[in-house]
Write a protein that holds these residues in place. Structure first.
Motif, short mmCIF file in Angstrom:
data_model
loop_
_atom_site.label_atom_id
_atom_site.label_comp_id
_atom_site.label_asym_id
_atom_site.label_seq_id
_atom_site.Cartn_x
_atom_site.Cartn_y
_atom_site.Cartn_z
N LEU A 152 0.82 -1.21 0.00
CA LEU A 152 0.00 0.00 0.00
C LEU A 152 0.85 1.27 0.00
O LEU A 152 0.31 2.36 -0.12
N ARG A 153 2.15 1.10 0.18
CA ARG A 153 3.02 2.28 0.27
C ARG A 153 4.13 2.19 -0.78
O ARG A 153 4.57 1.09 -1.13
N PRO A 154 4.58 3.31 -1.25
CA PRO A 154 5.70 3.28 -2.21
C PRO A 154 6.98 2.79 -1.52
O PRO A 154 7.08 2.83 -0.29
N SER A 155 7.90 2.32 -2.31
CA SER A 155 9.22 1.99 -1.77
C SER A 155 10.28 2.50 -2.73
O SER A 155 10.05 2.59 -3.94
N LEU A 156 11.41 2.84 -2.17
CA LEU A 156 12.48 3.45 -2.96
C LEU A 156 13.75 2.67 -2.66
O LEU A 156 14.16 2.54 -1.50
N ASP A 157 14.35 2.11 -3.70
CA ASP A 157 15.57 1.33 -3.49
C ASP A 157 16.66 1.71 -4.46
O ASP A 157 16.40 1.94 -5.65
N ILE A 158 17.87 1.74 -3.95
CA ILE A 158 19.02 1.74 -4.83
C ILE A 158 19.27 0.27 -5.17
O ILE A 158 19.51 -0.55 -4.29
N ASN A 159 19.19 -0.05 -6.46
CA ASN A 159 19.32 -1.44 -6.88
C ASN A 159 20.76 -1.83 -7.16
O ASN A 159 21.09 -3.02 -7.23
N GLY A 160 21.59 -0.83 -7.34
CA GLY A 160 22.99 -1.11 -7.58
C GLY A 160 23.79 0.18 -7.47
O GLY A 160 23.27 1.26 -7.75
N VAL A 161 25.01 0.05 -7.02
CA VAL A 161 25.87 1.22 -6.91
C VAL A 161 27.28 0.79 -7.28
O VAL A 161 27.68 -0.36 -7.01
N TRP A 162 28.01 1.65 -7.95
CA TRP A 162 29.41 1.34 -8.21
C TRP A 162 30.20 2.62 -8.48
O TRP A 162 29.65 3.60 -8.96
N GLY A 163 31.47 2.55 -8.13
CA GLY A 163 32.34 3.69 -8.37
C GLY A 163 33.75 3.34 -7.94
O GLY A 163 33.93 2.56 -7.01
#
Lengths: 492, 492
Positions: A296-307
Motif C-alpha cells: 500500500l506504500r511506495p518503496s524506494l531502493d538503490i538497486n545497484g551502486v558502483w564507483g
C-alpha cells in the motif's frame, strides 16, 4: 459438454499435458541473448503450430521490430465477451548454469516439481491457459467466450516493442478485458486474487567530481570523492526508520483506505517467516504493517551502486565518478511524472553545487495498477476460487507488471491476473521449478473462469466494468497517460 | 680525481650512458606477468654483469622466493659511512600497448625525452646511481663512501618477498643509511627534497543485510537494503567540509609544527592549476591549506564501492551486500594499529545492530615516514642542491612508499629519497618518458652527494643521525613496530 467434464478431461490427460509442457520448456527461448535466437524461433514455431492445431484462427507473429508476439484467436461466440489471454514465451537466461542440479533446458521432475528455466515464469501458466482453450474447442467445439491469445516474446527484457505491437495491431487486439497468466499466487492453500500492482519508475544517475580518477597519494584530503558524494546522496533518500525521506514521494497516510488495510490484514502473512527465509532485516515506514509497507506504500531502493576501483586487491584512487541505479515502486493514484520530478529535484538539491549530476532516464517503468472491486473478471474469479466456504483473499502485489498499465492505457482494457505459479519457485534463478499440483489447480480453475465470464453477454460485461471503473476512480483518480515514464518495463 | 672531474666525465659520456640505459630499457622486466619471466631474468643478468664490470664485489641475486633482488657492494672505504643504494629493475606492464606512440620496449628519444616503459620509474634514476658509482671506481679507484647496491625486482607488485629478503640477508644489508632512486621531484626548476611520506592503511569491508539479493517488488519498503546501509556508513566518515569525522583519526591541529607549515608554504604550489588540470573540486579539513591537507594531514578515501546490480539496464533487486575499499593516508607519528582500531570501532558503531559488518584486512600498507631535519643524508643533499642562492625546498609527499618504513623497521636505517624523475612523466601509463635534462641533473648531483656524505666518518654520520632521530622523536614519537599493517605494500 459441461465444464466439469472439461476439467475432468484435462485432469485425466495430465501426463500428455506435462509432456507437451516439457517440449515447450526444452526450447531455450532466452530473449536477451542473441545466442539463443534459434531457441526463440523454435518457441514461435512450437506455439503457432499448437495454436493452429487447437483450432485458433488468424494465427500469426505480431512483429514490432523485436522478438514478435505469437497471436491466435477464436471468435466463434458472438455476443459474448472477448478476452485477451496474455502469456509470454521468453525466459530469463539460465546463468549461472553450473548451479542447476539438472540442466535448465532439460525439464526434470523431482518430488512433484518440474524443474526447468521458464517452468514457473511463465510457460507453466501459459500452458494451462492454452490447454484450457484447446480442451473447450476439442470437447465442446466452442469456448464460453471469444479469446485472443497474445504471447509476448520480450517480457523478460522490458517489452521494448510491446507498445509498437499494440499500436500496429490495435484492431486485432480489441477486447473487453484481459486475463494474464503471468502472475504468482501468494499462498499455496489460501486462494488469493491479485487486484493491485505497484508501479515503477527507474533511472540511473551518476555523480562526477573530476575528469578522471585521481591518485589518493597526490590528491587525498583536498578534493571531493565521487563515492563520498554518492553516499551522502543515497543516505538522504530515507530516514533512520527506512521511510522515504524525499519530499513528494509519500502519499499522505490518509490516502490509504480502511478497506484496503482491512483486505491486507486478511491475508495470512507470517512476518517472521517472511524475513527468516531470506535472512532479511525488517525496516520501513512507521505506522504501517510490513504487509502494508509492501503493497500500500511506495518503496524506494538503490538497486545497484558502483564507483572507483572494484577489482581484486587495492588501488588507491579517488573515484571521479559514482553511479547508482534507482527504482521507486509507486502505488495507485501516484502520478509517474510528478514522482519522477520530485526525485530529480531532490537529487539536485542534495548534491553539492560543484558536483555534476547526470540522470539517465532509462525510459522504463509503469504506472501502478488496480483492478476495481466490481469488475466482472474479478467477480468471476472470486466465484471460481470460492470453495469450501473460503472466500478468496484480495491481495495487492508489491511488484509491477507493466503490461497491465500498457493495455489499460492503449486499449482501455483491464486485466485479471490469474496465474498458478507460487512465489517461491526460484524464477530468474537457478533451479526454477513449477509445482505439478499447481498445474492441476490451474487446469481446474481456468475452464471454470472462462465459463463464468461466458455467463455474461458482452454488453453486460462492459456495463459492469464501466460502473466498477467509475467507482474506483473516486478512490484512485487516474492521471492522464504520461508519455515519459510509462514505457514498457520489466515485469519485475 | 676531484668530484668536479667525475661529474665532467659523466656529462661528457652521456651518449654512452644513454645507450646503456636504452639497453636496460629494452629488457621487458615486467614483474607482475609470468609471460615476462624472460625479461626479468635478462634484466638480472644485465645488472649483475654491469655491477661486476664496474668493480662491485659480492654481486649476487638475493632470493626471497619471488623475483630476486640484485646486490653488489663496494666496501673499500673503511671508517666511512656505508650506504644502501636502492633502486628497482622491475617495471609496470605496458598495457594498453596500442596507446604507445613508439613500442614500450623500444626506447626512443623525441624532443629531449626518452620514451620507454620504466624510463622514469625507475630505470632512469637507477642508472644515474650506478653510473655514478662506476665513474668513481673508474676515475678514482674508490668511492667516497661504502656502497651496497640493492635493486629490487618486485616493487611494482607490492614487494611480496622484500621482508623475507631483508630477513635472510640482514647482515649483507647492514648500512648507516639508504639513498633511494625511486622518487620523483616535485618541480623541474625549484630544487626539492622529499622528507616525509604519508603512511597508508587499507582494507575492504562489506555489509550484509540478507542472505541473498531480494526482489524489490516482493520486499521493497519493508527490509534493509545493504547499499542504503553502506551509504549511511560512508557518509559518516567525513563532515560536510570533507574533514575526517571518525574519532581518533585526526591528530590534533596543535601537533602540526609551525616549521612544517612554513616549509610547506615555501613550495610553489599553484592550487588553481592543481585542480584545473584534472577537473577536481577542492574540499577538505578547514584551517589548512590545500598543500597542507595533502601532506601534513591524514586523508580517508573510499577507493571503490559496489553492491547490487551493476550491469546494463535495470534489475529491481534489493542488494543484500555492499562492499567498499577504504584507504587512510596517515602522517608521521600516527600509530597504524591505533588508527585501524579507531576505524573499525567507528564502522561497528555506525552500522545498525542487525547489519552484518565484515572487515577484510588486506594486510597491506605502511607507516608514514619522516627523515629528521638534522639527518646527515638530508644535510648532504641540501648542500648539493643549494646553488645559485636557492635553498632546496623540503617537501612532504602525500603518497606512501613502503620500503622506507620497512628498512627503518627491520634494519633501523633511514632513507634519503634522491631520484630525478619528474612527476608528470606518465609512469604506469602509456608513453612513459624520462627527460634527458633530468639525466644530466642526476649525473651532476649524485657524485657530489656521495662526496658530501664521504666527508663524514662513519662514527660522525651515526652520531649526527642519532641526535636528529632523538630530536624528531619529540615531534613525532615513533611507536613500536606493529606487525599487523606494516606489510609490504604498493609504492602508491
Amino acid at each position: 459438454m459441461h465444464v466439469d467434464a472439461i476439467v475432468k478431461d484435462l485432469l485425466g490427460r495430465q501426463t500428455e499435458i506435462i509432456n507437451r509442457l516439457c517440449s515447450f520448456l526444452r526450447l531455450p527461448s532466452v530473449s536477451t541473448d542473441p545466442a539463443f535466437a534459434g531457441g526463440m524461433r523454435a518457441a514461435q514455431t512450437f506455439l503457432t503450430d499448437w495454436l493452429n492445431s487447437m483450432g485458433l484462427r488468424d494465427v500469426q507473429l505480431l512483429d514490432g521490430g523485436g522478438h514478435p508476439a505469437v497471436y491466435g484467436a477464436w471468435t466463434g461466440a458472438p455476443g459474448k465477451p472477448t478476452l485477451l489471454i496474455y502469456g509470454h514465451y521468453d525466459v530469463q537466461p539460465p546463468d549461472p548454469q553450473e548451479d542447476w542440479i539438472t540442466p535448465p533446458f532439460e525439464p526434470t521432475i523431482r518430488d512433484g516439481r518440474l524443474y526447468a528455466r521458464g517452468a514457473s515464469d511463465d510457460k507453466g501458466s501459459t500452458a494451462i491457459a492454452l490447454e484450457t482453450i484447446a480442451a473447450f474447442l476439442r470437447g465442446r467445439g466452442s469456448c464460453p467466450v471469444n479469446v485472443k491469445v497474445f504471447l509476448e516474446g520480450e517480457e523478460e527484457i522490458n517489452s521494448p516493442s510491446l507498445r509498437t505491437i499494440v499500436g500496429l495491431y490495435g484492431d486485432l487486439l480489441q477486447a473487453d478485458g484481459m486475463i494474464s497468466t503471468d502472475d504468482s499466487r501468494m499462498h499455496s492453500t489460501v486462494p488469493t486474487i491479485n487486484v493491485a500492482l505497484r508501479g515503477i519508475v527507474e533511472f540511473e544517475f551518476s555523480l562526477r567530481t573530476a575528469d578522471k580518477d585521481l591518485h589518493s597519494g597526490l590528491y587525498g584530503g583536498a578534493v571531493r570523492n565521487a563515492v563520498h558524494e554518492m553516499a551522502r546522496v543515497i543516505a538522504s533518500l530515507h530516514d533512520e526508520d527506512g521511510a522515504i525521506a524525499v519530499p513528494g514521494l509519500l502519499p499522505p497516510v490518509s490516502s490509504v483506505s480502511q478497506s484496503a488495510r482491512d483486505e491486507t490484514a486478511k491475508f495470512p502473512f507470517d512476518e517472521s517467516n517472511f524475513v527468516k527465509d531470506v535472512g532479511a532485516r525488517i525496516n520501513g515506514e512507521p505506522g504501517f504493517s510490513t504487509r502494508e509497507r509492501l503493497t500500500l506504500r511506495p518503496s524506494l531502493d538503490i538497486n545497484g551502486v558502483w564507483g572507483g576501483y572494484i577489482g581484486n586487491g587495492s588501488k588507491t584512487v579517488i573515484p571521479s565518478t559514482a553511479h547508482a541505479k534507482l527504482s521507486l515502486r509507486t502505488v495507485p493514484g501516484q502520478d509517474t511524472r510528478q514522482v519522477l520530478d520530485s526525485l530529480k529535484a531532490h537529487l539536485l538539491k542534495v548534491c553539492a553545487p560543484d558536483v555534476k549530476l547526470l540522470i539517465d532516464d532509462l525510459g522504463t517503468g509503469s504506472r501502478a495498477y488496480y483492478l476495481p472491486t466490481g469488475h466482472p473478471l474479478l467477480i468471476a474469479a472470486k466465484r471460481v476460487l470460492s470453495g469450501a466456504g473460503q472466500e478468496p483473499v484480495l491481495v495487492r502485489l508489491g511488484a509491477s507488471i507493466p503490461i497491465t498499465a500498457i493495455f489499460e492505457e492503449l486499449l482501455g482494457i483491464q486485466t485479471l491476473m490469474f496465474g498458478f505459479a507460487l512465489s517461491d519457485e526460484d524464477i530468474h534463478a537457478p533451479n526454477e521449478f513449477f509445482r505439478l499440483a499447481s498445474l492441476a489447480d490451474g487446469l481446474s480453475a481456468w475452464p471454470r473462469l472462462l465459463e463464468q465470464v461466458g455467463e455474461l453477454s458482452a454488453d453486460e460485461f462492459r456495463s459492469i466494468a464501466a460502473v466498477a471503473a467509475d467507482k474506483a476512480q473516486q478512490f484512485h483518480p487516474r492521471v492522464a497517460p504520461d508519455s515519459g515514464a510509462t514505457e514498457p518495463g520489466s515485469a519485475s
